[in-house]
Design an enzyme around this catalytic site. Structure first.
Site, PDB file in Angstrom:
ATOM      1  N   ASP A   1       0.863  -1.162   0.000  1.00 24.07           N
ATOM      2  CA  ASP A   1       0.000   0.000   0.000  1.00 24.07           C
ATOM      3  C   ASP A   1       0.917   1.235   0.000  1.00 24.07           C
ATOM      4  OD1 ASP A   1      -2.255   1.693   0.499  1.00 24.07           O
ATOM      5  OD2 ASP A   1      -1.600   1.738   2.606  1.00 24.07           O
TER       6      ASP A   1
ATOM      7  N   ASP B   1      -0.017   5.236   1.043  1.00 21.91           N
ATOM      8  CA  ASP B   1      -0.154   6.188   2.163  1.00 21.91           C
ATOM      9  C   ASP B   1      -0.298   5.447   3.495  1.00 21.91           C
ATOM     10  OD1 ASP B   1      -0.154   8.100   0.155  1.00 21.91           O
ATOM     11  OD2 ASP B   1      -2.340   8.135   0.023  1.00 21.91           O
TER      12      ASP B   1
END
Ligand SMILES: [Zn+2]
Length: 430
Positions: free
Chosen positions: A249, A251
């Site tokens: 992922d 952020d």
């Protein structure tokens, strides 16, 4: 292209053999190359020789005992990296040919590269990959469809964010390319021939692949390559074989979660991110980012802004010797009815996590075995994506730290940050 002298390999060549004859794990580089070609059905080989070329001729002769057919072109005077191409046409038997530099060790799925070349209707295809030192490498600047727009020289003052996309030394050319090379003249492949083709609007493409292609022009690199041959690493990276990946992922995982990140100024790496990704790069796993970026659908920024943020991510990681094998993002969002929204992207899609569209795209491109792969993220959407895709999962205590409450799912394990998570995966202690 077997004309190299190999000044930096003198310790090994003793000035008695040309660079492509330098031994790696008991065999000349050139023999490794020819073996690789034969195994993939490329058996019509033209060796362009110069310095001590007789040593090459005496070793390979007509190629029969190596299972291939070899012809020779001798450069009387060095013609640079492309001048000799003008002499190829009488010896070419097919519409396309590979050009390989004599100091490159490789193990790639050539058929896959060829399919890419054909699918793109390319005139020239350059094998490209990210490396651990983009800041002092010549880079390729490409459009979204991988068409090469220009070369970005390492001597440029790079006061901009850039993609980590480096030309590796293996090319696939339409045989007509030879007609663009003047006879008996020194020609530089990149600066003159390929740059000229791009100016003439000929389709030049970058084929980006994580497979093993390394320049072994120094003694240290030869030793490293020997180790990598012996450990089976070269063969494992070939995309004919199933790959394992760590999907990351963005952020809250790679960069500090800063509400929504839609301007490059807001993007700041987590302190351990580069070290963690460097570990992935050395481990044999692919490092692939999959991120939802509804900032585009919400009208906060354009696709180009997200891409610039990703160039910043690649630049910052590259400064610390880390790289990503691919970055996928979903710019969509399903809920309509907000004042600033961009209706073009306000659509339901397959790619938005926990959908598996981005994972599937990576699987097709890299031949990934999901049961051997991982998704690492800071919220339950990432974990649900892993469950949906059939990977293992790690939840991080950075970013949302799993407090988003979207899905009732349990990860395989929880880690304090990306580095701790990656170490545990690679050491197999979960
Ligand atoms: Zn999407």
């Amino acid at each position: 292209m077997a004309g190299g002298k190999g000044t930096r390999l003198r310790e090994i060549t003793n000035d008695e053999i040309p660079k492509p004859m330098a031994p790696i794990a008991g065999k000349p580089i050139l023999e490794w190359q020819i073996e690789q070609l034969r195994r993939q059905g490329v058996t019509n080989i033209i060796l362009i020789i110069g310095y001590l070329g007789n040593k090459i001729r005496e070793y390979f002769l007509d190629g029969k005992s190596f299972g291939v057919n070899i012809n020779y072109i001798e450069e009387d005077a060095p013609l640079g990296t492309a001048g000799a191409l003008s002499m190829l046409p009488p010896l070419l038997k097919e519409k396309e040919f590979f050009l390989i530099f004599g100091d490159v060790m490789f193990n790639i799925d050539m058929e896959r590269m060829y399919r890419f070349h054909r699918d793109k209707s390319a005139f020239a295809t350059l094998f490209a990959h990210p490396n651990g030192h983009p800041f002092d490498s010549d880079l390729l600047v490409c459009a979204k469809d991988n068409r090469v727009q220009r070369f970005d020289s390492k001597n440029n003052d790079r006061n901009y964010w850039y993609r980590n996309c480096v030309n590796a030394g293996i090319y696939l050319f339409d045989s007509d390319i030879c007609n663009y090379v003047p006879r008996n003249k020194k020609v530089d492949l990149e600066k003159e021939l390929l740059s000229g083709l791009i100016e003439k609007n000929k389709p030049v493409f970058a084929y980006e692949s994580p497979e093993y292609v390394k320049d072994v022009g120094t003694v240290d690199r030869i030793h490293l390559s020997e180790k990598e041959i012996q450990s089976g690493y070269l063969e494992k990276r070939n995309l004919k074989n199933k790959q394992k990946a760590i999907f990351l992922d963005r952020d809250g995982t790679i960069n500090i979660k800063n509400d929504l990140v839609y301007k490059e100024e807001q993007f700041e790496l987590e302190p351990c991110a580069a070290e963690a990704i460097r570990l992935i790069n050395q481990s044999g796993y692919l490092a692939i980012v999959i991120t939802n970026q509804p900032v585009v659908a919400r009208g906060l920024c354009e696709i180009e802004d997200v891409e610039n943020i990703h160039r910043k991510m690649e630049t910052l990681l590259g400064r610390e010797g880390a790289f990503l094998d691919a970055i996928y993002f979903c710019p969509h969002h399903p809920d309509k009815g907000y004042p600033e929204e961009n209706p073009l992207y306000k659509i339901p899609c397959e790619c938005r996590k926990p959908g598996t569209g981005m994972v599937k795209e990576a699987v097709a491109r890299f031949n990934i075995d999901l049961s051997e792969s991982w998704i690492v993220g800071d919220n339950t959407i990432d974990i649900q994506t892993g469950v949906n895709a059939g990977t293992h999962t790690v939840l991080l205590r950075t970013g949302d730290a799993g407090q988003d409450g979207k899905y009732e799912v349990k990860p395989d394990f929880v880690a304090d940050d990306l580095l701790a998570g990656i170490k545990t995966i690679i050491e197999g202690n979960f």
